[in-house]
Design an enzyme around this catalytic site. Structure first.
Site, PDB file in Angstrom:
ATOM      1  N   ALA A  69       0.843  -1.190   0.000  1.00  0.00           N
ATOM      2  CA  ALA A  69       0.000   0.000   0.000  1.00  0.00           C
ATOM      3  C   ALA A  69       0.881   1.245   0.000  1.00  0.00           C
ATOM      4  O   ALA A  69       1.973   1.241   0.571  1.00  0.00           O
ATOM      5  CB  ALA A  69      -0.881  -0.001   1.237  1.00  0.00           C
ATOM      6  N   GLY A 115       0.714  -5.408   0.542  1.00  0.00           N
ATOM      7  CA  GLY A 115      -0.287  -5.488  -0.516  1.00  0.00           C
ATOM      8  C   GLY A 115       0.288  -5.901  -1.859  1.00  0.00           C
ATOM      9  O   GLY A 115      -0.447  -6.401  -2.724  1.00  0.00           O
ATOM     10  N   GLU A 118       0.220  -9.569  -1.632  1.00  0.00           N
ATOM     11  CA  GLU A 118      -1.191  -9.990  -1.731  1.00  0.00           C
ATOM     12  C   GLU A 118      -1.689  -9.908  -3.180  1.00  0.00           C
ATOM     13  O   GLU A 118      -2.480 -10.737  -3.619  1.00  0.00           O
ATOM     14  CB  GLU A 118      -2.058  -9.130  -0.806  1.00  0.00           C
ATOM     15  CG  GLU A 118      -1.782  -9.455   0.668  1.00  0.00           C
ATOM     16  CD  GLU A 118      -2.550  -8.563   1.608  1.00  0.00           C
ATOM     17  OE1 GLU A 118      -2.368  -7.326   1.526  1.00  0.00           O
ATOM     18  OE2 GLU A 118      -3.348  -9.083   2.402  1.00  0.00           O
ATOM     19  N   GLU A 138       2.557  -6.175   7.563  1.00  0.00           N
ATOM     20  CA  GLU A 138       1.438  -5.406   8.116  1.00  0.00           C
ATOM     21  C   GLU A 138       1.392  -5.418   9.638  1.00  0.00           C
ATOM     22  O   GLU A 138       1.115  -4.392  10.275  1.00  0.00           O
ATOM     23  CB  GLU A 138       0.093  -5.936   7.570  1.00  0.00           C
ATOM     24  CG  GLU A 138      -0.202  -5.516   6.147  1.00  0.00           C
ATOM     25  CD  GLU A 138       0.387  -6.439   5.096  1.00  0.00           C
ATOM     26  OE1 GLU A 138       1.306  -7.222   5.415  1.00  0.00           O
ATOM     27  OE2 GLU A 138      -0.071  -6.369   3.942  1.00  0.00           O
TER      28      GLU A 138
HETATM   29  C1  HXC Z   1       4.959   4.745  -0.300  1.00  0.00           C
HETATM   30  C2  HXC Z   1       7.118   3.994  -0.470  1.00  0.00           C
HETATM   31  C3  HXC Z   1       6.716   2.690  -0.084  1.00  0.00           C
HETATM   32  C4  HXC Z   1       5.322   2.476   0.203  1.00  0.00           C
HETATM   33  C5  HXC Z   1       8.838   2.668  -0.441  1.00  0.00           C
HETATM   34  N1  HXC Z   1       8.428   3.932  -0.684  1.00  0.00           N
HETATM   35  N2  HXC Z   1       7.826   1.908  -0.080  1.00  0.00           N
HETATM   36  N3  HXC Z   1       6.234   5.006  -0.573  1.00  0.00           N
HETATM   37  N4  HXC Z   1       4.500   3.541   0.072  1.00  0.00           N
HETATM   38  N5  HXC Z   1       4.852   1.282   0.545  1.00  0.00           N
HETATM   39  C6  HXC Z   1       9.237   5.053  -1.103  1.00  0.00           C
HETATM   40  C7  HXC Z   1      10.171   5.551  -0.020  1.00  0.00           C
HETATM   41  O1  HXC Z   1       9.477   6.396   0.894  1.00  0.00           O
HETATM   42  C8  HXC Z   1      11.185   6.297  -0.826  1.00  0.00           C
HETATM   43  O2  HXC Z   1      10.637   7.533  -1.216  1.00  0.00           O
HETATM   44  C9  HXC Z   1      11.304   5.457  -2.091  1.00  0.00           C
HETATM   45  O3  HXC Z   1      10.105   4.662  -2.153  1.00  0.00           O
HETATM   46  C10 HXC Z   1      12.482   4.518  -2.048  1.00  0.00           C
HETATM   47  O4  HXC Z   1      12.388   3.767  -0.845  1.00  0.00           O
HETATM   48  P1  HXC Z   1      13.631   3.577   0.142  1.00  0.00           P
HETATM   49  O5  HXC Z   1      13.069   3.168   1.469  1.00  0.00           O
HETATM   50  O6  HXC Z   1      14.529   4.757   0.094  1.00  0.00           O
HETATM   51  O7  HXC Z   1      14.385   2.350  -0.563  1.00  0.00           O
HETATM   52  P2  HXC Z   1      15.169   1.163   0.126  1.00  0.00           P
HETATM   53  O8  HXC Z   1      16.053   1.663   1.207  1.00  0.00           O
HETATM   54  O9  HXC Z   1      15.797   0.404  -0.984  1.00  0.00           O
HETATM   55  O10 HXC Z   1      14.038   0.242   0.828  1.00  0.00           O
HETATM   56  C11 HXC Z   1      13.082  -0.394   0.037  1.00  0.00           C
HETATM   57  C12 HXC Z   1      11.960  -0.968   0.957  1.00  0.00           C
HETATM   58  C13 HXC Z   1      11.442   0.154   1.863  1.00  0.00           C
HETATM   59  C14 HXC Z   1      12.507  -2.120   1.768  1.00  0.00           C
HETATM   60  C15 HXC Z   1      10.850  -1.512   0.019  1.00  0.00           C
HETATM   61  O11 HXC Z   1      11.117   1.280   1.093  1.00  0.00           O
HETATM   62  C16 HXC Z   1      10.241  -0.243   2.669  1.00  0.00           C
HETATM   63  O12 HXC Z   1      10.341  -0.955   3.684  1.00  0.00           O
HETATM   64  N6  HXC Z   1       9.069   0.228   2.257  1.00  0.00           N
HETATM   65  C17 HXC Z   1       7.843   0.014   2.955  1.00  0.00           C
HETATM   66  C18 HXC Z   1       7.340  -1.395   2.735  1.00  0.00           C
HETATM   67  C19 HXC Z   1       6.065  -1.619   3.496  1.00  0.00           C
HETATM   68  O13 HXC Z   1       6.073  -1.707   4.718  1.00  0.00           O
HETATM   69  N7  HXC Z   1       4.948  -1.636   2.767  1.00  0.00           N
HETATM   70  C20 HXC Z   1       3.613  -1.675   3.336  1.00  0.00           C
HETATM   71  C21 HXC Z   1       3.241  -3.058   3.558  1.00  0.00           C
HETATM   72  S1  HXC Z   1       1.738  -3.082   4.448  1.00  0.00           S
HETATM   73  P3  HXC Z   1      11.457   8.918  -1.051  1.00  0.00           P
HETATM   74  O14 HXC Z   1      10.462   9.986  -1.376  1.00  0.00           O
HETATM   75  O15 HXC Z   1      11.959   8.940   0.356  1.00  0.00           O
HETATM   76  O16 HXC Z   1      12.568   8.775  -2.073  1.00  0.00           O
HETATM   77  C22 HXC Z   1       0.536  -2.986   3.289  1.00  0.00           C
HETATM   78  C23 HXC Z   1      -0.865  -2.910   3.799  1.00  0.00           C
HETATM   79  C24 HXC Z   1      -1.266  -1.630   4.352  1.00  0.00           C
HETATM   80  O17 HXC Z   1       0.750  -2.998   2.109  1.00  0.00           O
HETATM   81  C25 HXC Z   1      -0.864  -1.283   5.742  1.00  0.00           C
HETATM   82  C26 HXC Z   1      -1.615  -0.086   6.276  1.00  0.00           C
HETATM   83  C27 HXC Z   1      -0.857   0.757   7.225  1.00  0.00           C
END
Ligand code: HXC
Length: 255
Positions: A69, A115, A118, A138
């Site tokens: 997400a 997501g 998923e 999540e």
């Molecule tokens: C919005 C995101 C994002 C996300 C990464 N970015 N994941 N933006 N939503 N899910 C953005 C970062 O903010 C950053 O933007 C750019 O992408 C590059 O990410 P980095 O973190 O700098 O890269 P890296 O160090 O290589 O790490 C990659 C990563 C990490 C491991 C994927 O970004 C990460 O952990 N992302 C979040 C993953 C996550 O938890 N997803 C949600 C899952 S839960 P900027 O602007 O700083 O360059 C879900 C259900 C919903 O999907 C839950 C509700 C709360």
């Protein structure tokens, strides 16, 4: 031929295979509302498009399939807004790709999280590039995988393994994902799309009615007891019988 591409996704169709690329590489192809709504509409459109036999989902850039997400978008939402979105959108989203009549393949090219995993789990088949990482984080964010993850993952890999992944929120690599059966196989990055396309073309060569009806019967195996599944298999078989395709295919074996 219709052009389904937009600023958040590209769609290329060739030889019956549609390649849908989530195109938000600056945010790891995170799913914002626009992208989710467009994917839902696209699933209907591709099912209705006679030029398409199989759909492949992949991500733009060299880092991510989809990081889940869009947390920036989520972060700006009110509780009421989140609840409304869930009430009106969720039921359609959790079955959008899985509900496609035509076969679907996820070509996973990097982070496949939350997501994003998923979404991949909604596909019929998954192939991954070697450096891919998988996880349902999540729970670490105070939620649970609410887009099908708690239901599809245990059906795929068993309850205990799904509980480990979901309750810890830990990430696993592609080799582990293959060992667990989350992905069918792992290939070098450069071979990912060619491998997915080859798989899609092999499926696309088979008679459309047989492929679609076999998918119906296979899906029934996950939702019914054996007796109900066998009944569903029989019902799925009948449209194949009523099509002339099989007659043409077996004609050369006639006495
Ligand atoms: C919005 C995101 C994002 C996300 C990464 N970015 N994941 N933006 N939503 N899910 C953005 C970062 O903010 C950053 O933007 C750019 O992408 C590059 O990410 P980095 O973190 O700098 O890269 P890296 O160090 O290589 O790490 C990659 C990563 C990490 C491991 C994927 O970004 C990460 O952990 N992302 C979040 C993953 C996550 O938890 N997803 C949600 C899952 S839960 P900027 O602007 O700083 O360059 C879900 C259900 C919903 O999907 C839950 C509700 C709360």
């Amino acid at each position: 031929m219709p052009d389904y591409s937009s600023e958040v996704k590209t769609v290329a169709i060739e030889d019956g295979v549609a390649v849908i690329t989530l195109n938000r590489p600056a945010v790891m192809n995170a799913l914002n509302m626009q992208l989710r709504e467009e994917i839902m509409a696209l699933c209907h459109a591709l099912d209705a498009d006679p030029a398409v036999q199989v759909a492949i989902f992949t991500g733009a850039g060299d880092k991510a399939f989809c990081a889940g997400a869009d947390l920036k978008e989520r972060g700006s939402r009110s509780t009421e807004g989140m609840y409304d979105e869930r009430r009106f959108l969720r039921a359609k989203w959790v079955g959008a790709v899985a509900g496609m009549a035509k076969p679907t393949i996820a070509a996973i090219n990097g982070y496949c999280l939350g997501g994003g995993l998923e979404l991949a789990l909604q596909c019929d088949l998954r192939i991954a590039a070697e450096e891919s990482q998988f996880g349902l984080p999540e729970v670490t964010l105070g939620f649970l995988p609410g887009a099908g993850g708690t239901q599809r993952l245990p059906r795929l890999i068993g309850l205990q393994r799904a509980k480990e992944m979901i309750l810890t929120g830990k990430r696993i690599n592609a080799a582990e994902a293959e060992r667990l059966g989350i992905v069918l196989r792992v290939v070098p990055r450069a071979q990912l799309l060619p491998a997915a396309i080859e798989l899609a073309r092999t499926i696309a060569k088979n008679p459309r009615i047989a492929v679609i009806q076999a998918k119906v019967a296979l899906n029934a195996s996950q939702e019914t007891m054996l007796s109900g599944g066998l009944q569903a298999e029989n019902e799925a078989w009948l449209p194949c019988l009523l099509s002339d395709t099989w007659k043409a295919k077996v004609a050369r074996f006639k006495d």
